[in-house]
Design a protein around this motif. Structure first.
Motif, short mmCIF file in Angstrom:
data_model
loop_
_atom_site.label_atom_id
_atom_site.label_comp_id
_atom_site.label_asym_id
_atom_site.label_seq_id
_atom_site.Cartn_x
_atom_site.Cartn_y
_atom_site.Cartn_z
N PHE A 292 -106.31 12.57 -20.14
CA PHE A 292 -106.66 12.49 -21.56
C PHE A 292 -105.68 13.31 -22.40
O PHE A 292 -105.20 12.85 -23.45
N LEU A 293 -105.34 14.52 -21.93
CA LEU A 293 -104.39 15.35 -22.67
C LEU A 293 -103.00 14.72 -22.68
O LEU A 293 -102.30 14.76 -23.70
N TRP A 294 -102.58 14.16 -21.55
CA TRP A 294 -101.29 13.49 -21.52
C TRP A 294 -101.27 12.32 -22.49
O TRP A 294 -100.25 12.06 -23.18
N TRP A 295 -102.36 11.60 -22.57
CA TRP A 295 -102.48 10.48 -23.51
C TRP A 295 -102.39 10.98 -24.95
O TRP A 295 -101.68 10.40 -25.78
N MET A 296 -103.11 12.06 -25.25
CA MET A 296 -103.04 12.64 -26.59
C MET A 296 -101.61 13.05 -26.93
O MET A 296 -101.11 12.80 -28.03
#
Length: 304
Positions: A292-296
């Motif tokens: 999720f953080l990588w996506w953000m």
């Protein structure tokens, strides 16, 4: 939403009584608790807000919520990156898994420089006993389990508590943007992540009124809402293929987003079940948070 069942079953088996939730205990470790509505609104339920601590991990379930709030978790000085994420726990619109799908996620986000806010949204009235299972929720659960076996209906009907929860989510978006400067937040980077029933709220907001659409959403083991407009919020979708209650909904959400031409990314894990949140299971679902953080970051939401 179905993540409510296992904690309540454990609670009943242990014979533990529920206790009133005092204001001081609403958001342990939070810097600030902000009410969503003025004093006296909305009308309170005729039963007190209660909580129950269940399981060895000390999970907190909150029931009979009529005074919605935001619990603000701010990053350490110098670490804030300007992004904000509102977190909606699951619990079937009957209870809220406040610790595992709220506070734990908020603390993890704050450690990564994201201003995190746990939404304690309104729930439906439930019996003030160990099980907290109102008849309307039992009917909803029957629909869900029948659908898991047959695949029908494609779209679940709205849940009894969904309208109020969505209203609280929309107010939360407006409130965070209103306080963006004060809280060190970029109003164009206010996201909303939901778990189970909280994911239904996130999806409702992502496809709803443009004035209260989040900048992005995270949909964790939630369900389908159609139609999806082309301008829907970019969506990070995560689910497990062995989810006993919503085995195909991650794929359905992704397909609906893509059909509308809206941005979406799907992570469908082989194992993890329903309600995996941040609880280690020894499966690939344990790594959804980093994804999720990588996506953000890839979408520019974590820039300083």
């Amino acid at each position: 939403m179905i993540d409510l069942l296992k904690p309540l079953a454990r609670l009943a088996s242990l014979g533990l009584a529920t206790l009133p939730l005092c204001a001081a205990a609403q958001a342990p470790g939070a810097a600030t608790v902000v009410p969503l509505h003025a004093e006296g609104a909305p009308a309170p339920l005729d039963v007190p807000e209660t909580h129950a601590r269940v399981g060895e991990a000390g999970e907190t379930m909150i029931f009979n919520v009529s005074r919605p709030t935001l619990a603000l978790f701010r990053p350490s000085p110098g670490r804030a990156n300007g992004a904000a994420v509102i977190i909606a726990p699951g619990g079937g619109f009957v209870g809220l898994a406040y610790e595992t799908e709220g506070i734990a996620v908020a603390r993890r986000l704050a450690e990564r420089g994201v201003t995190a806010l746990v939404l304690k949204y309104r729930t439906i009235r439930s019996p003030d006993d160990a099980m907290h299972m109102p008849p309307v929720h039992m009917k909803e659960m029957q629909t869900i389990t029948d659908r898991a076996r047959s695949g029908l209906p494609d779209e679940l009907p709205p849940f009894a508590g969904e309208p109020h929860a969505m209203e609280d989510g929309a107010r939360a978006i407006l409130l965070v943007r209103q306080h963006a400067k004060e809280w060190g937040v970029d109003p164009g980077r206010v996201g909303f992540i939901g778990f189970s029933s909280g994911a239904f709220v996130a999806a409702d907001l992502a496809i709803g009124d443009k004035s209260t659409r989040p900048s992005f959403v995270g949909l964790l083991y939630g369900g389908l809402r159609t139609p999806v407009p082309p301008g829907a919020s970019p969506a990070f979708i995560a689910a497990a293929a062995d989810d006993a209650y919503m085995p195909d909904d991650g794929v359905r959400l992704y397909a609906a987003w893509r059909k509308a031409g809206a941005a979406a990314e799907l992570h469908l894990y082989e194992h993890g079940g329903h309600g995996f949140a941040l609880k280690p299971k020894g499966t690939t679902s344990d790594h959804w948070f980093d994804a999720f953080l990588w996506w953000m970051q890839a979408r520019g939401f974590l820039r300083r």
